[in-house]
Structure formats: C-alpha cells, structure tokens
Design an enzyme around this catalytic site. Structure first.
Site, PDB file in Angstrom:
ATOM      1  N   GLU A 173       0.845  -1.195   0.000  1.00 55.43           N
ATOM      2  CA  GLU A 173       0.000   0.000   0.000  1.00 55.43           C
ATOM      3  C   GLU A 173       0.878   1.242   0.000  1.00 55.43           C
ATOM      4  O   GLU A 173       2.097   1.151   0.232  1.00 55.43           O
ATOM      5  CB  GLU A 173      -0.892   0.008   1.242  1.00 55.43           C
ATOM      6  CG  GLU A 173      -1.852  -1.152   1.327  1.00 55.43           C
ATOM      7  CD  GLU A 173      -2.730  -1.109   2.575  1.00 55.43           C
ATOM      8  OE1 GLU A 173      -3.544  -2.020   2.736  1.00 55.43           O
ATOM      9  OE2 GLU A 173      -2.597  -0.153   3.369  1.00 55.43           O
TER      10      GLU A 173
ATOM     11  N   GLY B 131       4.642  -1.297   2.886  1.00 54.74           N
ATOM     12  CA  GLY B 131       5.291  -2.107   1.872  1.00 54.74           C
ATOM     13  C   GLY B 131       5.994  -3.291   2.486  1.00 54.74           C
ATOM     14  O   GLY B 131       5.414  -4.360   2.686  1.00 54.74           O
TER      15      GLY B 131
ATOM     16  N   GLU C  58       9.763  -8.481  -2.261  1.00 49.26           N
ATOM     17  CA  GLU C  58       9.564  -9.305  -1.062  1.00 49.26           C
ATOM     18  C   GLU C  58      10.271  -8.726   0.169  1.00 49.26           C
ATOM     19  O   GLU C  58      10.765  -9.453   1.022  1.00 49.26           O
ATOM     20  CB  GLU C  58      10.057 -10.758  -1.245  1.00 49.26           C
ATOM     21  CG  GLU C  58      10.018 -11.375  -2.612  1.00 49.26           C
ATOM     22  CD  GLU C  58       8.654 -11.454  -3.252  1.00 49.26           C
ATOM     23  OE1 GLU C  58       7.933 -10.446  -3.222  1.00 49.26           O
ATOM     24  OE2 GLU C  58       8.323 -12.499  -3.807  1.00 49.26           O
TER      25      GLU C  58
ATOM     26  N   GLU D  74      17.145  -3.584   3.293  1.00 45.39           N
ATOM     27  CA  GLU D  74      17.219  -3.134   4.685  1.00 45.39           C
ATOM     28  C   GLU D  74      16.355  -4.005   5.597  1.00 45.39           C
ATOM     29  O   GLU D  74      16.763  -4.370   6.712  1.00 45.39           O
ATOM     30  CB  GLU D  74      16.793  -1.664   4.783  1.00 45.39           C
ATOM     31  CG  GLU D  74      17.781  -0.684   4.162  1.00 45.39           C
ATOM     32  CD  GLU D  74      17.824  -0.758   2.642  1.00 45.39           C
ATOM     33  OE1 GLU D  74      18.921  -0.527   2.072  1.00 45.39           O
ATOM     34  OE2 GLU D  74      16.781  -1.063   2.015  1.00 45.39           O
TER      35      GLU D  74
END
Length: 397
Positions: free
Chosen positions: A132, A136, A370, A374
């Site tokens: 969204e 994420g 996916e 980070e």
C-alpha cells in the site's frame, strides 16, 4: 499433498523440465528480448508456449494440475528464468509464488478446488495485493480494511505496485479486520475476483525497467465478498500467510538474481573476448580480467547460497534467516555484477539495445521485491539475537 514443498518430482523428470526451460529461454525468449522491451509486453505466442510447458503452475501441487516442484527445484528453474528478460518470469511468478503459495499453504479444501487448477494452467492469473502507499516491506502497517456485514465482508482500501494487476483474474487481498492486539496483528486474507463490483485497476505503472512486467494500483471501494472468500476460513491466518509466502519468495527472488548475474557475466566475457582497444582484445587487460573475476566469484557464491537456503527451507531447518540472507546477498550481488558488466562494455554498455543496459535496469528492482535489502538485514540480525537469547534461556533452566 498439502504443500508444494512435499511433492516428489524425480531427479530424472526434473532434469527434463529444467532442460526444456533452458532451451525455451535461450532459443525462444532471448532472441526476442528487444521486442519485449520495445512493445512493453511478452508476446502472446511466448505466453502460450509457457502455459503449455506448465510454467504457470510449476510450484503448484500435482493434485491441482501443477508440476509440483519443491523449492530446491524451483530455484534451479528460477536461475534459468533470470537469464532473460525478467518480464517472462513475472508473467507467471505470482501464480507460482506469493499469490499461489498463500492458497497452497493456507487455503481451505474448497478454495483450493476452486482456484488452484486454473491458476496452475494459466487460465487464471492470481495477483498478490499486499503493498500500500503506507505499507510495503512491513505488512503490519497496512490500512486496507475488511468489515464484517452479516455473513459477508466489505473491503475498502488502496493497493500499490501490484504485479500483474492489469491482467489479473483474482486478487489475493490482505486487509485489516481489527487493530493489532495481543491475539495478533488483525490481518486477514481474502480472495477477490478482479471483476467484483468496486474493484478498480489503475493505469500501468511507468517503471525504470522490467518492460513487459506490468504493475498498477488497485482500489477496493466497498467490495463485498462472501464468507468463502476468507482464506483458511479464519481471520487470524493472514499475517502468517503473508510472512510465510514472502519468506519462500525471497529464496526464489535470490535465484532469479543469480540468473541475471549469470547473463551479465556471459555478456561481459563475450564482449571482453571480442572487443578490441589498441589492436588487442580488452579481455587481455588485467584490470578487465579482475572485473570478470569479481563477477564470476560472486555468481558462484550466490548460486551456492541460494541452493543452501532452498535446502534449509525444504528441510524446515531455517525458513526465516536463510531466505533473507540469500535475497540480500544475491540481489545486491546482481546489482554489482550488472554495474561491472556495464563498465566492461564501456560506452556501448550505456546504449539501449545492449543486453547489459537492460539488465542494469531490470535487476535494480530485485533489491525491493519481497522486502527491501534493509528489511532483510533487520530480519537476519533480529533472528540471530532471538536464537541466542533462546539458547541462553534454555541453559539457565
């Protein structure tokens, strides 16, 4: 057979599947990469050929019409698919990956019977609607809501960067049913047909690369679905479904990155062996050889890591840290390899129509798929600490 990971496909049969896929990629798709780029779409005949080969359902269990490959086999296939335009894999990636695996792992028998076979054949394109504008890599932040209305559910919210949304027949939608509490994050998953009233797909996104792989925003304006749309028949399945599917997908994306890095290396070696400066092939220059050596070493390291991560997933030994380690290393490695390939090509590597220029743009997205690099590092680090803390607690007892 309740999971694609416990289906046995013999080594002999798998080698045949792998050989056919490699042949398809190298002889049918690679020569048409420029066409895919120019037209921003995968040609219909390649799509039909992929369907006939079973590529839309290679990780779907055989009882539902798929090939039934486990993740160890999946990554070998993904390395072949990563060798060419990533739009090819994207075309059927959500069917086999994060969307299809939610159904495989968490769907009811009735949901599997309704959807998995057409997903496996490619007659239905399933799309994973999680990301969204404000959520994420961390699904816990999503704001799309699902409110119960008698037996039905009413879904309202906005999704962003949804792969295959413009051609999707089915959206696997993540929505919040309650605020996060001690019982869990309050996230459920719903099966929403693309033609349901209130579903609106935006214009195709204009992206930096991966031409032919379509993404778009999707809005859900009070979309009403029945109780049979709730994955697993439970409100509390959603977050676990998301995390499990994403973790499995990380190993697949890592393998895809290795395939792209392999192609960048092959293009680099070919160019270095034939392009000349001052009458000598540039491959005879030691600094060019050093760049080739770095590419080769990292490809070998990435390939070994992704195979190990897949083995650990299938055995159940590690389904958290290893997938993130594989994805962060392999996707970052593919970026470095693409950069070196461009450097070896010199000015020609910056020109459209040269494969390494496309690869450079294509692989940049892999570090965001996916979960960003980070996020992967946070998962790896926190997982190591938690394991150590559990070990300390056990010793104290």
């Amino acid at each position: 057979m309740t999971s694609a990971d416990n289906v046995e496909v013999s080594d002999e049969d798998f080698q045949e599947i792998l050989a056919q896929t490699r042949h398809f990629v190298r002889t049918a798709v690679v020569p048409r990469e420029q066409e895919i780029l120019d037209d921003d779409r995968v040609p219909d005949d390649l799509r039909e050929q992929a369907k006939k080969m079973g590529l839309f359902g290679y990780s779907i269990p055989q009882e539902w019409g798929g090939l039934g490959l486990n993740l160890v086999q999946d990554v070998e296939l993904a390395m072949e698919l990563g060798y060419t335009s990533l739009a090819l894999r994207s075309m059927f990636g959500t069917n086999n990956g994060i969307a299809g695996q939610v159904l495989v792992g968490f769907g009811t028998d009735e949901q599997k019977a309704r959807w998995l076979e057409p997903i496996a054949t490619g007659d239905v394109v399933a799309s994973f609607a999680l990301t969204e504008p404000g959520a994420g890599s961390n699904p816990a932040g999503l704001k799309t809501k699902a409110v119960r209305d008698k037996d039905d559910w009413v879904i309202a919210g906005q999704k962003r960067f949804i792969t295959n949304a413009p051609v999707a027949d089915l959206f696997v939608v993540f929505a919040r049913t309650r605020p996060a509490d001690d019982e869990g994050p309050g996230i459920a998953v719903f099966l929403v047909p693309a033609d349901a009233a209130g579903v609106e797909v935006g214009a195709k996104d204009a992206k930096m690369g991966q031409e032919g792989a379509w993404t778009a925003d999707v809005s859900f304006d009070d979309v009403r679905v029945g109780p049979d749309a709730l994955i697993g028949g439970s409100e509390d399945v959603g977050y676990r479904a998301a995390m499990t599917s994403l973790a499995r997908g990380r190993v697949h994306i890592a393998a895809l990155a290795v395939g792209a890095a392999m192609r960048a290396l092959d293009e680099s070696v070919s160019y270095a062996a034939t392009a000349t400066q001052g009458g000598a092939p540039i491959g005879s220059f030691q600094l060019v050889q050093a760049m080739l050596a770095d590419e080769q070493t990292e490809v070998m390291a990435g390939r070994a890591l992704v195979r190990e991560a897949a083995r650990l997933w299938v055995s159940g030994e590690d389904r958290r840290g290893a997938p993130s380690a594989a994805e962060v290393f392999c996707t970052e490695m593919a970026g470095r390899g693409a950069d070196l390939a461009g450097q070896i090509h010199g000015g020609s590597g910056y020109m459209r129509g040269v494969p390494v220029e496309r690869i450079y743009r294509d692989v940049r997205l892999l570090r965001l798929y996916e979960g960003t690099s980070e996020i992967q590092r946070l998962i790896i680090g926190s997982n190591l600490v938690k394991v150590a803390q559990r070990a300390t607690t056990t010793k104290e007892r």
